[in-house]
Motif scaffolding. Sequence first.
Motif, PDB file in Angstrom:
ATOM      1  N   ALA A  40       6.172  -3.348 -11.939  1.00 59.72           N
ATOM      2  CA  ALA A  40       6.024  -4.496 -11.042  1.00 59.72           C
ATOM      3  C   ALA A  40       4.969  -4.221  -9.972  1.00 59.72           C
ATOM      4  O   ALA A  40       4.194  -5.115  -9.605  1.00 59.72           O
ATOM      5  N   ALA A  41       4.921  -2.992  -9.470  1.00 60.41           N
ATOM      6  CA  ALA A  41       3.952  -2.647  -8.426  1.00 60.41           C
ATOM      7  C   ALA A  41       2.524  -2.728  -8.951  1.00 60.41           C
ATOM      8  O   ALA A  41       1.637  -3.303  -8.305  1.00 60.41           O
ATOM      9  N   ALA A  42       2.306  -2.148 -10.121  1.00 62.03           N
ATOM     10  CA  ALA A  42       0.965  -2.169 -10.698  1.00 62.03           C
ATOM     11  C   ALA A  42       0.521  -3.589 -11.020  1.00 62.03           C
ATOM     12  O   ALA A  42      -0.585  -4.012 -10.646  1.00 62.03           O
ATOM     13  N   LEU A  43       1.388  -4.345 -11.691  1.00 63.66           N
ATOM     14  CA  LEU A  43       1.008  -5.696 -12.100  1.00 63.66           C
ATOM     15  C   LEU A  43       0.922  -6.630 -10.904  1.00 63.66           C
ATOM     16  O   LEU A  43       0.117  -7.577 -10.905  1.00 63.66           O
ATOM     17  N   GLY A  44       1.729  -6.378  -9.870  1.00 60.68           N
ATOM     18  CA  GLY A  44       1.639  -7.187  -8.658  1.00 60.68           C
ATOM     19  C   GLY A  44       0.295  -7.016  -7.976  1.00 60.68           C
ATOM     20  O   GLY A  44      -0.309  -8.000  -7.503  1.00 60.68           O
ATOM     21  N   LEU A  45      -0.197  -5.788  -7.913  1.00 59.51           N
ATOM     22  CA  LEU A  45      -1.514  -5.551  -7.323  1.00 59.51           C
ATOM     23  C   LEU A  45      -2.604  -6.197  -8.178  1.00 59.51           C
ATOM     24  O   LEU A  45      -3.545  -6.806  -7.644  1.00 59.51           O
TER      25      LEU A  45
END
Length: 271
Positions: free
Chosen positions: A253-258
């Motif tokens: 989620a963190a990677a795709l959110g960025l």
Amino acid sequence: MMSRLATRLSSLAADNRAGLVTYVMGFDPDRATSQAIFDGLPAAGADIIEFGMPFTDPMADGPAIQWAAGRALEAGGSLRGVLEMVAAFRKKDAATPVVLMGYYNPVYAWGPEKFCADAARAGVDGLILVDLPPEEADELLPSCRANDIDFIFLTTPTSDDARLPVIVGNASGFVYYVSIAGITGTASASNQAIGDAVARIKRHTSLPVCVGFGIKTPEQAADVARLADGVVVGSAIVAAADEAKKAGADPVAAALGLVAKLAEGVRGARK
């Protein structure tokens, strides 16, 4: 028939916008998490994906990607595994270009001719090998061409008008402009310097120019998207996933959110 890479870059040009090129390391922090990030990149807004091949001596990379390579190798990362992950991605996505990025040693050990055939079969569209200069690429380029794999060369702030024709002469897909004289994920170049460099490169080639190294925020990505055909972001995405995992949060989620925020910046840059 146009390659996936040429088709995507042509489509971006027709839409008058830059592409977002995202880098993630295969097998970081483990195979399943890495595959989930990889598979989710197109929906998050990535136009082209650079997929890192884990290597023991990533000398062109800064700390974020060096650590990612170490984690990937500890998780059992291998070149064969990376090709298997590309093949798995292709079962869900037939359109998004995938460019493998790394170093020449594993490719050389595999055998250039066999590697290119196997990579093409898995669904790879391009190669970036940061330690393979044009003068040393003759044993690989014919196999790339025979398998419709674009070979993307790097240019840097020190690539002058005498050097640029040598670099871009055998390039295909796009030209990767390394915007700083240094390692990945560190300092950032000024917009003026990037704009001048892109204009200079374009005097020597009709290929699109994508700019990377040092781009971390949606604002920086938008600035570069006004100047170049593509914006490459890697270390920031890798670091976001790692920081989330360390904090007990979801690295996917963190990677795709960025990536989604970067894509918003890139896509709104020329409006």
